[in-house]
Design an enzyme around this catalytic site. Structure first.
Site, PDB file in Angstrom:
ATOM      1  N   LYS A   9       0.955  -1.044   0.104  1.00 18.95           N
ATOM      2  CA  LYS A   9       0.021  -0.017  -0.049  1.00 18.95           C
ATOM      3  C   LYS A   9       0.853   1.198   0.073  1.00 18.95           C
ATOM      4  CE  LYS A   9      -3.305   2.176   3.107  1.00 18.95           C
ATOM      5  NZ  LYS A   9      -2.495   3.268   3.635  1.00 18.95           N
ATOM      6  N   LYS A  14       7.470   1.225   1.464  1.00 20.88           N
ATOM      7  CA  LYS A  14       8.307   0.370   0.522  1.00 20.88           C
ATOM      8  C   LYS A  14       9.506   0.929   0.144  1.00 20.88           C
ATOM      9  CE  LYS A  14       5.018   0.680  -2.482  1.00 20.88           C
ATOM     10  NZ  LYS A  14       4.199   1.216  -1.778  1.00 20.88           N
ATOM     11  N   LYS A  40       5.855   8.991  -8.751  1.00 20.18           N
ATOM     12  CA  LYS A  40       6.327   9.796  -7.807  1.00 20.18           C
ATOM     13  C   LYS A  40       7.977   9.748  -7.547  1.00 20.18           C
ATOM     14  CE  LYS A  40       4.606   8.355  -3.910  1.00 20.18           C
ATOM     15  NZ  LYS A  40       3.995   7.045  -3.958  1.00 20.18           N
ATOM     16  N   ASP A 125      -0.471   0.017  -5.536  1.00 24.72           N
ATOM     17  CA  ASP A 125      -1.377  -1.276  -5.747  1.00 24.72           C
ATOM     18  C   ASP A 125      -1.335  -1.583  -7.239  1.00 24.72           C
ATOM     19  OD1 ASP A 125      -3.138  -3.279  -5.622  1.00 24.72           O
ATOM     20  OD2 ASP A 125      -4.865  -1.904  -4.593  1.00 24.72           O
TER      21      ASP A 125
END
Lengths: 272, 355
Positions: A9, A14, A40, A125
């Site tokens: 998520k 991450k 991003k 996702d």
């Protein structure tokens, strides 16, 4: 060559996990390539000491893909980790998923996909086929789900498990689930909850990363924890994670939970 | 909707939404159509329209421009390319510009309508034509008719005249069919106001609302008929006439809508039909059987009833051993259409007799 991908998520940590994992793997003397697959484009920033490296898609947009060389898109960061950011279109226009596919095709053509370990750090996702690209044949063989004990995070991890299960049904697919990484939010019983979730989707918890202030402090210094506080307990956790992942030979085809199973699982574990 | 001009194999069902829309829009002769998508979507349609026009003896180049999107346009969005291509279209001084979307730009969510909404001094009209949304050729025709109609406002007054709505511009007999409707309407003293859309200029579209009745090419265009009735207050007849009795009913219906007593016109048309049938006396009493035009093709849904009606009128018997008659597609229009159909029957019946 080992190719792994981290999925989870958005905002779950991450990129922090991936960057510290890469730094720790590089500390073992391995040649590491980390590819950020999120528009991003902040996956490799701590490895690059805060520098925003040009993204593959920025370069394609600015000058077309004909003249791009590997040196234009691959940047060496901390401990020589080679860093790539896929980037993406401006928010709200175009197709970021197709952008990931184009990035991979270019990296293939430039023969840039090499090293002892490639770490793919992917968007929150698997929103479309493009973001499942790292799971396809020839790329990551092991997927690691990064989650906290929060239900929305487990819900996202379960969705990604669905994508892995789907892709692993394909002929010649080598995509499997390597394990679940708990990036803790300091919720009571969090470790047990994530451990049980991992078990229920036919996987296992391979690392528990406790919440630590040093992560935020290192980030303010634009460094990974492994670089900023190499003697800290937190750095040791990432080093342990690196050894576990590199030596991991136990992978599985996940059995994602149905929605009602997920709900009853939540009721069992969450104290209201 | 038929987009194949060959009378021997004139069935094309389903098909591409974009092609359907362009079969309408390229008939606004002073407009340019911009197709927002990969170059191939434009090339394919350009070829089809150009070849069809040539086959119908029209030396005309369809006025199409493509935004020529490639992968980068898909990844980063194609809106800038669309802006540029609209500017390029405007440099050709068209009276109007139509902007058609394709599957891929609708997939990535380019906002075609928003780009078109910018004021440019010339109408720039978006036409939704992404085929993957489930539309077919006919959907494109409908969307295009509605988009072109957006250039028309309600008329100050209705005149005793009729519009032909949604002619099948790619069919072989398009002008013959229009001439037949014109002939039938003239029995009621009603002239054709506008062929919507065939051979128009952008300014002509302004006349759309002044007809007393809209005559749709086929019942599938009812949503367009409804839309025009709501917007411009024009009632509609839902199809060009098919069959002997159907042609007479058509006259009655148009008469009813326009407040004209059609009884004399119907009587005259019946006499005309009797005279037409009389020209086929030589095949009276023959045996025929009707079959699908081709194993891969369906006939027009109403075709069998029309064939049976004509067979009865000519005292033909339907028999599996009779001459094989393909069911027509599309159904022949009016009495003249039946005459042409019977002419083909005669050829087939004679061939069968000769063995």
């Amino acid at each position: 060559m080992k190719q792994i991908a981290l999925y989870g998520k958005g905002g779950i940590g991450k990129s922090t996990t991936a960057a510290n994992l890469s730094a720790a793997l590089a500390g073992e003397g391995l040649d590491i390539l980390q590819i950020g697959c999120d528009p991003k484009h902040d996956s490799t920033r701590m490895l690059m000491h805060g520098t925003w490296i040009p993204t593959v898609l920025d370069l394609i947009r600015e000058r077309g893909d004909e003249s791009i060389t590997a040196d234009d898109v691959v940047y060496r960061g901390f401990r020589g980790v080679r860093c790539v950011e896929a980037g993406g279109p401006e928010p709200g226009i175009g197709c970021a998923g197709r952008g990931i596919i184009a990035t991979f095709q270019l990296l293939e053509r430039l023969d840039a996909l090499k090293g002892d370990v490639i770490v793919y750090d992917v968007l929150g996702d698997v929103v479309c086929g493009g973001f499942a690209m790292p799971m396809r044949e020839g790329y990551a063989q092991e997927i690691y789900l990064v989650t906290s004990g929060e239900l929305m995070s487990i819900y996202a991890a379960n969705n990604i498990a669905k994508a892995i299960a789907r892709l692993s049904r394909r002929v010649r697919s080598r995509c499997t689930l390597g394990g679940v990484i708990c990036n803790a939010k300091n919720i009571e019983g969090e470790r047990e909850l994530v451990e049980e979730f991992a078990r229920r989707i036919n996987s296992r918890l391979i690392a528990y990363i406790p919440r630590s202030r040093v992560v935020q402090v290192a980030e303010l210094q634009k460094q990974t924890v492994v670089e900023y506080a190499p003697e800290s307990d937190q750095a040791a956790v990432y080093q342990e994670l690196a050894r576990t992942v590199y030596g991991n030979e136990t992978t599985s085809i996940p059995t994602p939970l149905e929605m009602d199973e997920l709900e009853s699982f939540a009721l069992e574990f969450v104290q209201v | 909707m038929n987009s194949n001009p060959s009378p021997s194999n004139s069935s094309r069902f389903e098909g591409c939404t974009l092609t359907g829309a362009l079969s309408v829009l390229t008939e606004v002769r002073d407009a340019v159509s911009v197709i927002h998508g990969p170059a191939g979507c434009t090339h394919h349609n350009f070829s089809l329209l150009h070849a069809t026009h040539l086959a119908n003896d029209r030396l005309e180049v369809p006025r199409l421009l493509s935004t020529r999107l490639t992968e980068n346009g898909i990844i980063f969005g194609g809106e800038d390319a669309l802006e540029e291509t609209i500017a390029q279209a405007l440099s050709l001084s068209p009276a109007s510009v139509f902007v058609l979307s394709t599957c891929i730009v609708e997939t990535i969510g380019d906002d075609v309508a928003a780009i078109c909404a910018k004021s440019r001094g010339v109408p720039v009209i978006p036409v939704p034509t992404a085929g993957f949304l489930g539309g077919v050729f006919e959907t494109g025709v409908k969307n295009a008719l509605s988009s072109v109609a957006s250039l028309a406002g309600p008329a100050d007054a209705k005149t005793l005249s009729a519009n032909l709505i949604g002619e099948k511009n790619l069919e072989y007999g398009v002008d013959e069919n229009a001439a037949e409707i014109e002939r039938l309407l003239s029995r009621l003293g009603i002239p054709v106001n506008l062929r919507f859309v065939r051979g128009l200029g952008t300014l002509d579209i302004g006349r759309l609302g002044s007809a007393a009745v809209n005559i749709l090419r086929e019942p599938a265009l009812r949503p367009v008929g409804e839309d025009l009735e709501q917007r411009l207050g024009t009632p509609y007849v839902d199809s060009f006439p098919v069959g002997l009795a159907g042609t007479c009913r058509f006259l009655e219906e148009v008469g009813r809508i326009c407040g004209i007593d059609a009884s004399i016109a119907v009587e005259e048309e019946r006499a005309h039909q009797a005279e037409m049938l009389g020209r086929f006396d030589d095949i009276a009493g023959s045996r025929v059987h009707f079959q699908s035009p081709h194993p891969m093709l369906r006939g027009d849904p109403g075709a069998e009833a029309i064939c049976t009606e004509c067979a009865e009128a000519l005292d033909l018997s339907v028999d599996p051993d009779g001459a094989a008659i393909p069911l027509p597609y599309p159904a022949p229009v009016g009495t003249a259409g039946l005459g042409r159909m019977l002419h083909r029957w005669r050829v087939l019946i004679r061939e069968k007799r000769r063995g």
